[in-house]
Design an enzyme around this catalytic site. Structure first.
Site, PDB file in Angstrom:
ATOM      1  CE1 TYR A   1       1.670   1.845  -6.665  1.00 17.34           C
ATOM      2  CE2 TYR A   1       2.452  -0.016  -7.956  1.00 17.34           C
ATOM      3  CZ  TYR A   1       2.696   1.028  -7.079  1.00 17.34           C
ATOM      4  OH  TYR A   1       3.979   1.252  -6.638  1.00 17.34           O
TER       5      TYR A   1
ATOM      6  CD  GLU B   1       8.588  -0.672  -3.188  1.00 13.14           C
ATOM      7  OE1 GLU B   1       8.704  -1.917  -3.207  1.00 13.14           O
ATOM      8  OE2 GLU B   1       7.898  -0.061  -4.019  1.00 13.14           O
TER       9      GLU B   1
ATOM     10  CD1 TRP C   1       2.406  -3.104  -5.657  1.00 13.55           C
ATOM     11  CD2 TRP C   1       3.685  -2.779  -3.858  1.00 13.55           C
ATOM     12  NE1 TRP C   1       2.249  -1.799  -5.260  1.00 13.55           N
ATOM     13  CE2 TRP C   1       3.025  -1.571  -4.148  1.00 13.55           C
ATOM     14  CE3 TRP C   1       4.535  -2.819  -2.759  1.00 13.55           C
ATOM     15  CZ2 TRP C   1       3.183  -0.418  -3.391  1.00 13.55           C
ATOM     16  CZ3 TRP C   1       4.704  -1.664  -1.998  1.00 13.55           C
ATOM     17  CH2 TRP C   1       4.027  -0.478  -2.320  1.00 13.55           C
TER      18      TRP C   1
END
Length: 191
Positions: A26, A48, A56
């Site tokens: 990522y 988000e 995350w």
């Protein structure tokens, strides 16, 4: 409070991007790279918001489940979701089953479905700084909130978008390349 660290290939990277192979990929291929398009930005905004209060990595590992559950985050399709879809989402183990976040995702699609094509992209990108700030040397130099993210969150809220505050807005700005918060020595800086 640390600077860039050597990754699996010896290249220096942001420390957070080295904790798991998922993060390395990522970090190296997505985070901080420009994202355009209303549906793509809607997806990032939703993810988000779902990340709020969580890691995350939790969201990243469930991203495909989110995409399946939310019709690939196509605004027009999600805007048509009704009560049965909301109930389905609350029972879907492939996503984060938070009622407030699910309701915000559905409500935001309904709002955005009324916008002109490209309007979300234009709004979000209008908050990209005209000049990049100094490259952060360590994680301590990376803010969680900026005046720009505060203004973006305020503009989104004024437009009817829910579950977006200054921290979520800044995470969106970082993830979508409005700002480059890769550390100065990171191999992905400026990519």
């Amino acid at each position: 409070m640390t600077g860039a660290l050597a990754g699996p290939d010896g290249g220096l990277r942001c420390p957070w991007g080295l904790s798991t192979p998922d993060y390395v990929t990522y970090h190296d291929t997505e985070w901080g790279r420009p994202v355009h398009g209303d549906d793509a930005l809607y997806e990032r905004l939703c993810l988000e918001a779902f990340q709020s209060g969580l890691s995350w990595l939790t969201i990243l590992r469930r991203r495909e489940g989110f995409r399946t559950a939310f019709a690939s985050f196509e605004i027009a399709k999600v805007a048509e979701f009704g009560p049965a879809d909301a109930a389905r989402l609350l029972a879907d183990e492939g996503i984060i089953r938070n009622r407030a976040k699910i309701e915000a995702t559905l409500a935001n699609a309904k709002v955005l479905a009324g916008w002109e094509p490209g309007e979300l992209d234009t709004l979000v990108w209008s908050y990209a700084p005209e000049e990049p700030g100094p490259a952060p040397r360590s994680t301590a130099d990376v803010p969680a909130v900026t005046p720009g993210s505060t203004a973006l969150a305020k503009a989104l809220k004024k437009a009817g978008i829910r579950f977006v505050g200054p921290t979520t807005a800044y995470a969106l700005m970082q993830a979508c390349g409005l700002v480059d918060d890769h550390l100065a020595d990171c191999v992905s800086r400026g990519a």
